[in-house]
Design a protein around this motif. Structure first.
Motif, PDB file in Angstrom:
ATOM      1  N   LEU A  33      10.907  46.997  41.438  1.00  0.00           N
ATOM      2  CA  LEU A  33      11.820  46.587  40.374  1.00  0.00           C
ATOM      3  C   LEU A  33      11.232  45.438  39.571  1.00  0.00           C
ATOM      4  N   LEU A  36       8.892  46.766  37.092  1.00  0.00           N
ATOM      5  CA  LEU A  36       9.560  47.412  35.965  1.00  0.00           C
ATOM      6  C   LEU A  36       9.998  46.398  34.913  1.00  0.00           C
ATOM      7  N   TYR A  37      10.404  45.225  35.367  1.00  0.00           N
ATOM      8  CA  TYR A  37      10.851  44.176  34.457  1.00  0.00           C
ATOM      9  C   TYR A  37       9.667  43.286  34.070  1.00  0.00           C
ATOM     10  N   ASN A  38       8.659  43.894  33.504  1.00  0.00           N
ATOM     11  CA  ASN A  38       7.482  43.189  32.955  1.00  0.00           C
ATOM     12  C   ASN A  38       6.758  42.320  33.969  1.00  0.00           C
ATOM     13  N   VAL A  40       7.766  40.563  36.424  1.00  0.00           N
ATOM     14  CA  VAL A  40       8.368  39.269  36.721  1.00  0.00           C
ATOM     15  C   VAL A  40       8.168  38.971  38.214  1.00  0.00           C
ATOM     16  N   LEU A  45      13.275  37.599  39.993  1.00  0.00           N
ATOM     17  CA  LEU A  45      14.171  38.747  40.012  1.00  0.00           C
ATOM     18  C   LEU A  45      15.332  38.509  40.967  1.00  0.00           C
ATOM     19  N   TRP A  48      17.821  36.424  39.244  1.00  0.00           N
ATOM     20  CA  TRP A  48      18.558  37.205  38.257  1.00  0.00           C
ATOM     21  C   TRP A  48      19.643  38.049  38.916  1.00  0.00           C
ATOM     22  N   PHE A  73      20.384  48.093  36.801  1.00  0.00           N
ATOM     23  CA  PHE A  73      20.016  48.455  35.435  1.00  0.00           C
ATOM     24  C   PHE A  73      21.152  48.131  34.464  1.00  0.00           C
ATOM     25  N   LEU A  76      21.172  44.032  34.303  1.00  0.00           N
ATOM     26  CA  LEU A  76      19.985  43.386  33.724  1.00  0.00           C
ATOM     27  C   LEU A  76      19.468  44.102  32.478  1.00  0.00           C
ATOM     28  N   TYR A  78      18.458  48.254  31.059  1.00  0.00           N
ATOM     29  CA  TYR A  78      17.605  49.353  31.511  1.00  0.00           C
ATOM     30  C   TYR A  78      16.164  49.070  31.111  1.00  0.00           C
ATOM     31  N   PRO A  79      15.242  49.032  32.060  1.00  0.00           N
ATOM     32  CA  PRO A  79      13.850  48.774  31.695  1.00  0.00           C
ATOM     33  C   PRO A  79      13.311  49.894  30.811  1.00  0.00           C
ATOM     34  N   THR A  81       9.853  50.901  28.115  1.00  0.00           N
ATOM     35  CA  THR A  81       8.536  50.527  27.624  1.00  0.00           C
ATOM     36  C   THR A  81       8.380  51.118  26.236  1.00  0.00           C
TER      37      THR A  81
END
Length: 85
Positions: A33, A36-38, A40, A45, A48, A73, A76, A78-79, A81
C-alpha cells in the motif's frame, strides 16, 4: 528483484494525451500500500491510517482484506498513476 510491486490494471481513459492506470482492489500488505501511494514511508502511511483505525479494523496476519483496502482507498483516495504520452 522487486517482489512487492503491485499489479496495475490499465483502463483506456485518455484525456488530453494523458492515460490513467488504476490499481486493482485486492489484499495488500502495508508495504505494498505504501508503494501505491507514491512510495510513502510505511510509518507515514500508518499515521495516515490512524484516524480511521476503528473503521478499517485490525489486519489478519500481514494483509489488509479486500474490505479493508476499499475503506483505505475511500479514506485516502484511490491511488492512480497518470502518464503523459
Amino acid at each position: 528483484p522487486d517482489f512487492c510491486h503491485p499489479k496495475i490494471k490499465q483502463y483506456k481513459m485518455e484525456n488530453d494525451g494523458i492515460s490513467e492506470e488504476r490499481i486493482e482492489i485486492k489484499q495488500y500488505k502495508l508495504k505494498e500500500l505504501a508503494r501505491l501511494y507514491n512510495n510513502v514511508d510505511r510509518r507515514t502511511l500508518r499515521k495516515w491510517l490512524q484516524p480511521f483505525k476503528d473503521e478499517i479494523g485490525e489486519r489478519k496476519g500481514h494483509y489488509y482484506s479486500i474490505r479493508q483496502v476499499r475503506i483505505i482507498f475511500e479514506k485516502l483516495g484511490y491511488p492512480a498513476t497518470l502518464k503523459r504520452k
